[in-house]
Design a protein around this motif. Structure first.
Motif, PDB file in Angstrom:
ATOM      1  N   GLY A  46       0.821  -1.210   0.000  1.00  0.00           N
ATOM      2  CA  GLY A  46       0.000   0.000   0.000  1.00  0.00           C
ATOM      3  C   GLY A  46       0.853   1.258   0.000  1.00  0.00           C
ATOM      4  N   GLY A  47       1.934   1.252   0.795  1.00  0.00           N
ATOM      5  CA  GLY A  47       2.857   2.388   0.798  1.00  0.00           C
ATOM      6  C   GLY A  47       3.526   2.575  -0.547  1.00  0.00           C
TER       7      GLY A  47
ATOM      8  N   ARG B 289       1.034   4.116  -2.921  1.00  0.00           N
ATOM      9  CA  ARG B 289       0.819   5.533  -2.587  1.00  0.00           C
ATOM     10  C   ARG B 289       1.988   6.389  -3.044  1.00  0.00           C
ATOM     11  NH1 ARG B 289      -2.554   8.934  -0.022  1.00  0.00           N
ATOM     12  NH2 ARG B 289      -1.618  10.529   1.279  1.00  0.00           N
TER      13      ARG B 289
ATOM     14  N   ILE C  62       2.111   6.854  -7.084  1.00  0.00           N
ATOM     15  CA  ILE C  62       1.105   7.654  -7.803  1.00  0.00           C
ATOM     16  C   ILE C  62       1.685   8.961  -8.344  1.00  0.00           C
ATOM     17  CG2 ILE C  62      -1.041   8.960  -7.494  1.00  0.00           C
ATOM     18  CD1 ILE C  62      -2.024   6.627  -5.764  1.00  0.00           C
TER      19      ILE C  62
END
Length: 171
Positions: free
Chosen positions: A142-143, A146, A149
């Motif tokens: 998830g990091g 993020r 992006i």
């Protein structure tokens, strides 16, 4: 240069085929184990049969992971001839890989937890460690997404190219 591309393309196909062969071998082993668990009902009662069936689930989970990894290598490296230098490609490839690993670890955690509940309490710390590893990988993934992006916004053409290739492969 074209010879090298053909050789590496063949290498990726061979790697993909080996993943598929390993997956098929694991499915065969799981089939044998389930057959043994079902047909040998008179030996040892329900407890050993239950553990054997749980082991089958673990084998099938690893087989699915092997199939998925073989498919990922084939699609990303052979069909798309992907150049893993753009942030979009890295994210897509890593996402496909991490999904397989995290789901496999989560299922293995569940299998170990069930085994610990049914006569093997010494496996509970192992199940907890596997579950924590799956959670840590999920957080790290998830990091990564993020942080990736903003890098993808720097190269909008790469996203359009990747989506165009998806349309070609899906049809």
């Amino acid at each position: 240069m074209k010879l090298l591309i053909k050789l590496f393309g063949f290498g990726y196909v061979a790697i993909s085929l080996l993943f598929w062969l390993c997956g098929l071998a694991l499915v065969g082993m799981a089939g044998f184990e389930i057959w043994e668990a079902v047909t040998r009902a008179d030996e040892g009662g329900t407890q050993p049969r239950f553990v054997r069936i749980l082991e089958c689930i673990g084998l099938l989970t690893i087989a699915v992971a092997a199939f998925e990894l073989g498919q990922t290598v084939l699609e990303e490296e052979v069909q798309r001839s992907a150049n893993i230098s753009t942030p979009t490609r890295v994210r897509r490839f890593m996402s496909r890989f991490m999904i397989v690993v995290i789901v496999s670890l989560a299922i293995e955690c569940l299998v170990s937890a069930f085994q610990s509940l049914h006569g093997h309490p010494e496996l509970l710390p192992h199940a907890a460690v596997i579950g924590l590893c799956a959670a840590a990988l999920l957080l790290a993934w998830g990091g990564f997404i993020r942080l990736n992006i903003p890098a993808e916004h720097l190269e909008p053409q790469a996203m359009e190219d990747a989506q165009a290739e998806d349309d070609k492969i899906d049809t």
